[in-house]
Design a protein around this motif. Structure first.
Motif, PDB file in Angstrom:
ATOM      1  N   LYS A  20      29.051  49.740  68.406  1.00 56.84           N
ATOM      2  CA  LYS A  20      29.974  48.635  68.665  1.00 56.84           C
ATOM      3  C   LYS A  20      31.230  49.151  69.356  1.00 56.84           C
ATOM      4  O   LYS A  20      31.698  48.564  70.349  1.00 56.84           O
ATOM      5  N   GLY A  21      31.765  50.242  68.835  1.00 61.02           N
ATOM      6  CA  GLY A  21      32.956  50.832  69.437  1.00 61.02           C
ATOM      7  C   GLY A  21      32.726  51.223  70.885  1.00 61.02           C
ATOM      8  O   GLY A  21      33.590  51.019  71.750  1.00 61.02           O
ATOM      9  N   LEU A  26      33.461  50.469  76.742  1.00 59.64           N
ATOM     10  CA  LEU A  26      32.922  50.413  78.102  1.00 59.64           C
ATOM     11  C   LEU A  26      33.284  49.091  78.768  1.00 59.64           C
ATOM     12  O   LEU A  26      33.606  49.044  79.966  1.00 59.64           O
ATOM     13  N   ALA A  27      33.242  48.009  77.983  1.00 61.41           N
ATOM     14  CA  ALA A  27      33.619  46.702  78.519  1.00 61.41           C
ATOM     15  C   ALA A  27      35.097  46.681  78.898  1.00 61.41           C
ATOM     16  O   ALA A  27      35.485  46.094  79.914  1.00 61.41           O
ATOM     17  N   LYS A  28      35.926  47.314  78.105  1.00 65.50           N
ATOM     18  CA  LYS A  28      37.363  47.392  78.393  1.00 65.50           C
ATOM     19  C   LYS A  28      37.612  48.075  79.728  1.00 65.50           C
ATOM     20  O   LYS A  28      38.580  47.752  80.432  1.00 65.50           O
ATOM     21  N   GLU A  29      36.731  49.017  80.077  1.00 68.87           N
ATOM     22  CA  GLU A  29      36.861  49.726  81.350  1.00 68.87           C
ATOM     23  C   GLU A  29      36.211  48.981  82.508  1.00 68.87           C
ATOM     24  O   GLU A  29      36.135  49.496  83.616  1.00 68.87           O
ATOM     25  N   GLY A  30      35.685  47.778  82.238  1.00 66.83           N
ATOM     26  CA  GLY A  30      35.178  46.945  83.313  1.00 66.83           C
ATOM     27  C   GLY A  30      33.676  46.827  83.425  1.00 66.83           C
ATOM     28  O   GLY A  30      33.176  46.106  84.290  1.00 66.83           O
ATOM     29  N   ALA A  31      32.924  47.527  82.561  1.00 65.97           N
ATOM     30  CA  ALA A  31      31.461  47.474  82.647  1.00 65.97           C
ATOM     31  C   ALA A  31      30.924  46.172  82.054  1.00 65.97           C
ATOM     32  O   ALA A  31      31.489  45.627  81.096  1.00 65.97           O
ATOM     33  N   PRO A 223      35.301  55.116  64.922  1.00 66.80           N
ATOM     34  CA  PRO A 223      34.425  54.806  66.059  1.00 66.80           C
ATOM     35  C   PRO A 223      35.096  54.988  67.414  1.00 66.80           C
ATOM     36  O   PRO A 223      34.469  55.443  68.373  1.00 66.80           O
ATOM     37  N   ASP A 224      36.389  54.646  67.498  1.00 65.64           N
ATOM     38  CA  ASP A 224      37.101  54.802  68.769  1.00 65.64           C
ATOM     39  C   ASP A 224      37.174  56.255  69.221  1.00 65.64           C
ATOM     40  O   ASP A 224      37.235  56.534  70.425  1.00 65.64           O
ATOM     41  N   ASP A 225      37.194  57.186  68.265  1.00 63.70           N
ATOM     42  CA  ASP A 225      37.227  58.604  68.627  1.00 63.70           C
ATOM     43  C   ASP A 225      35.986  58.981  69.425  1.00 63.70           C
ATOM     44  O   ASP A 225      36.054  59.799  70.356  1.00 63.70           O
ATOM     45  N   ILE A 226      34.863  58.413  69.062  1.00 66.08           N
ATOM     46  CA  ILE A 226      33.611  58.696  69.757  1.00 66.08           C
ATOM     47  C   ILE A 226      33.522  57.875  71.042  1.00 66.08           C
ATOM     48  O   ILE A 226      33.118  58.370  72.091  1.00 66.08           O
TER      49      ILE A 226
END
Length: 254
Positions: A20-21, A26-31, A223-226
């Motif tokens: 989920k993280g 990835l979506a935040k980066e535009g994917a 999760p954000d660390d990964i």
């Protein structure tokens, strides 16, 4: 411009935890993100809704990964979306995150549980890569989620450890195989991460203390660390990194 603008990614096991993280990052980066789930459709749709609420693009794909039939389901759903959203019917990033594991010693492991964990953790990623390669663009990315247990002896989850060792080997050979297509292949090796899988023991004072003491950085992984590491490996910034096992344990057992 966002680092993954215009890219399309498939993340397996993305309805919760590390997956989920990764999907959210990835979506935040535009994917545009295909959020795969094994059984929890509601959780997957919540991830999709979180992404779209922030202006991103995502859709869910449901399929069990105990057999190649599940892999074919993922491919069919992915192709259907690509036919509408991708100019050439291809995608850019595959994250093999889905996996299972139980706390079983070597003595406790049955043939059935051994076969199941290898089917989901090794067989599914192998055939998912095999069958998505024609759809993966040259210059694309494959990112496998392995585990710090391939570096640290942790004998009470023996069969799980073996599957992650196989993923590391898979990563290395895939990187050599796909280098001519400029597809990079890397593995990320998390340690203890605060997800619902670990919640039963980690969300106790003793569990927190144990996890913090293992890490050189003195805290529990999130999760954000990964996800941040995966986002780097998915981006153009990682173009000269391939065939690597990226330790993401926070320096556990140094």
């Amino acid at each position: 411009m966002k680092s993954l603008e215009g890219k399309i990614a498939l993340v397996t096991g993305a309805s919760r935890g590390i997956g989920k993280g990764i999907a959210l990052r990835l979506a935040k980066e535009g994917a545009r993100v295909a959020v795969h789930y094994g059984g929890n459709h509601t959780a997957a749709e919540e991830v999709v809704q979180s992404i779209t609420a922030q202006g991103g693009q995502a859709f869910s794909i449901g399929a069990k990964l105990e057999s190649v039939a599940g892999v074919r389901q993922i491919i069919a759903a992915l192709q259907e979306d690509l036919s509408r959203t991708s100019p050439d019917g291809r995608f850019d990033i595959l994250v093999n995150n889905a996996g299972i594991g139980t706390s079983q010693t070597m003595e406790e492991t049955t043939e059935e549980s051994f076969d199941e964990i290898f089917a989901v953790n090794v067989k599914a990623p192998f055939f998912l890569v095999q069958q998505t390669l024609p759809l993966l663009r040259d210059g694309g990315r494959i990112i496998n989620i392995s585990s710090g247990v391939t570096r640290i002896a942790y004998p009470h989850i023996m069969s799980y450890n073996l599957t992650k060792g196989a993923i590391n080997t898979f990563t290395l050979h895939l990187a050599a195989l796909l280098g001519p297509r400029r597809i990079t292949v890397n593995a990320v090796l998390p340690g203890i991460v605060d997800t619902d899988v670990n919640a039963s023991w980690l969300h106790t004072p003793e569990g927190q203390q144990h996890a913090k003491e293992m890490s050189a950085l003195g805290r529990v992984g999130q999760p954000d660390d990964i996800a941040d590491i995966v986002a780097f490996l998915a981006s153009e910034d990682s173009r000269w990194v391939t065939g690597q096992m990226i330790d993401a344990t926070g320096g556990s057992h140094l």
